[in-house]
Design an enzyme around this catalytic site. Sequence first.
Site, PDB file in Angstrom:
ATOM      1  N   LYS A 173    -119.332  40.221  60.130  1.00  0.00           N
ATOM      2  CA  LYS A 173    -117.879  40.418  60.140  1.00  0.00           C
ATOM      3  C   LYS A 173    -117.271  39.782  58.887  1.00  0.00           C
ATOM      4  CE  LYS A 173    -114.125  38.337  61.840  1.00  0.00           C
ATOM      5  NZ  LYS A 173    -113.096  38.808  60.889  1.00  0.00           N
ATOM      6  N   GLU A 248    -119.975  25.991  57.505  1.00  0.00           N
ATOM      7  CA  GLU A 248    -119.442  25.471  56.249  1.00  0.00           C
ATOM      8  C   GLU A 248    -117.933  25.452  56.414  1.00  0.00           C
ATOM      9  OE1 GLU A 248    -120.976  24.150  53.943  1.00  0.00           O
ATOM     10  OE2 GLU A 248    -123.007  24.885  54.298  1.00  0.00           O
ATOM     11  N   CYS A 282    -113.319  26.038  48.959  1.00  0.00           N
ATOM     12  CA  CYS A 282    -113.659  24.890  49.817  1.00  0.00           C
ATOM     13  C   CYS A 282    -113.942  23.692  48.939  1.00  0.00           C
ATOM     14  CB  CYS A 282    -114.917  25.133  50.630  1.00  0.00           C
ATOM     15  SG  CYS A 282    -114.874  26.646  51.496  1.00  0.00           S
ATOM     16  N   GLU A 384    -106.657  19.818  54.597  1.00  0.00           N
ATOM     17  CA  GLU A 384    -106.970  20.853  53.600  1.00  0.00           C
ATOM     18  C   GLU A 384    -105.794  21.811  53.457  1.00  0.00           C
ATOM     19  OE1 GLU A 384    -110.095  23.786  54.466  1.00  0.00           O
ATOM     20  OE2 GLU A 384    -110.883  23.342  52.465  1.00  0.00           O
TER      21      GLU A 384
HETATM   22  C1  UN1 Z   1    -116.367  28.017  48.618  1.00  0.00           C
HETATM   23  O1  UN1 Z   1    -115.311  27.680  48.120  1.00  0.00           O
HETATM   24  O2  UN1 Z   1    -116.468  28.202  49.835  1.00  0.00           O
HETATM   25  O3  UN1 Z   1    -119.136  25.744  44.022  1.00  0.00           O
HETATM   26  C2  UN1 Z   1    -117.586  28.309  47.844  1.00  0.00           C
HETATM   27  C3  UN1 Z   1    -118.253  26.593  43.971  1.00  0.00           C
HETATM   28  C4  UN1 Z   1    -118.637  28.042  44.188  1.00  0.00           C
HETATM   29  C5  UN1 Z   1    -118.719  28.318  45.650  1.00  0.00           C
HETATM   30  C6  UN1 Z   1    -117.518  27.882  46.422  1.00  0.00           C
HETATM   31  N1  UN1 Z   1    -119.884  28.318  43.550  1.00  0.00           N
HETATM   32  O4  UN1 Z   1    -117.105  26.318  43.739  1.00  0.00           O
END
Ligand code: UN1
Length: 494
Positions: A173, A248, A282, A384
């Site tokens: 999804k 994650e 993230c 966040e």
């Molecule tokens: C994410 O923001 O979930 O290291 C992944 C990084 C990228 C991946 C981010 N290669 O910022």
Amino acid sequence: MQEYGLFIGGEWTDSSTGETFDDMNPATLENLAVLQVAGIDDVNRAVEAAKAGFELWSKTPPPKRAEVLFRAARIMQRQKEELASLMTQEMGKVLAETRGDVQEAIDITYYAAGEGRRMFGETTTSELRDKFCMTVLRPLGIVGLIAPWNFPIAIPAWKIMPALAAGNSIVFKPASDTPILAIKLVEILMEAGLPPGVINLVTGPGGTVGKAIVRHPDIRAISFTGSLETGKWIMGECAKAMKRVSLELGGKNPVIVMDDADLDLALDGVLWGAFGTTGQRCTATSRLILHEKVREEFTARLLAKTRTLRVGDGLLPETDVGPVINKAQLEKIERYVRIGQEEGATLLIGGKLIDPESSGLSGYFFEPTVFTDVGPDMRIAQEEIFGPVLSIITVSSFEEAIEVANNTQFGLSSAIYTENMGNAFRAVEQLETGITYVNAPTIGAEVHLPFGGVKGTGNGFREAGTDAIREFSEVKAVYIDYSGKLQKAQIDTD
Ligand code: UN1
């Protein structure tokens, strides 16, 4: 208007609900495509198809599976420009970054394909004579993959490619804000020769479609990237069903800039970490932990540079910072700016939506924003935000910097700028994150290293890197006794 279906058992089909939703360009608010809202029946159909897919795929020799992935990587490489441009329209980030996103998908696809001829187990000794011991990797079965919108092809590929290399079949999804790139990825896999049923795609809201995937008894594992709140719910559901789950979740990633740092280098790194991808990673830098001795100079230089960032449509070459993904996210960022002000932080720059009238920008744009005088416990230093908002916290020593950096429920990425080698190594030891950078920004992980975080960021799994295949495999211990008699471990001691 382009219409896309669900992909079940190798066919594009309409959903059972008859409902659709729109996919919008966040820079222009134009509709790009119409998608199907899947229902529970569709998820059930996808699982049935995945059962047949699993039968076939799990028995396909891994090097043969890998050939499909190698072909998929080459197709992606050929289509890189087209995919990047489509991604900028669908998700908003600037072209250089969407090219990077596609490249990351290509990289993990080659990496996972290479595993087709590795997937090593261990051989070891036995305490008994004439007995051989080893481990082998076995696929999990049908896996449910739920992806976010900020890396529309890279993160799906991080999940899909290792899951396929390991011999699983998939119900996937994608995020409702970025389904087209996910559909393109499925099309590429089919063009590369993936048999029907091995990957199935259902689109629609997490609250119904995601939930149905998480709860389906025949799905053996869930891999989810998204919010802490949703991750906790998923983990609870998976616990009830004894289902594997890899998560994650969020980040509140700090960059420490020490008084002995190369400030030019640190400045570029902080800007890129905080405002690249409009802060929607993230791994984005959301806290700048600044040594008081360089506070004034660094803050002034940071503001001067932030002022020069051009916000706009990511398709235009002059744009540095693209739009925010959607209205809800824009409102969330606005809300946090208000919270920061109410908490007593000082707003140095930004803090506002970009007015469509005066700017000519009709999409979801927000000014790059910097707060200073931020207390380590303020909500803007703890929660966040997922937008272009940077909070500066001043500290007076290395020890305090580490303490502030670790004072969060998250633990994904961290960075330190320092010329002191001892402090650099101490930071590597002491920062409670899954990823630490020295003299580089908090963003920019490479696919052959494990990606993931500690504390509220995850549940111990890592994606990509040497852990990629493990996320989607069971380890089986195998004992082969060729003594021809019953031998009892721990009992027959001579
Ligand atoms: C994410 O923001 O979930 O290291 C992944 C990084 C990228 C991946 C981010 N290669 O910022």
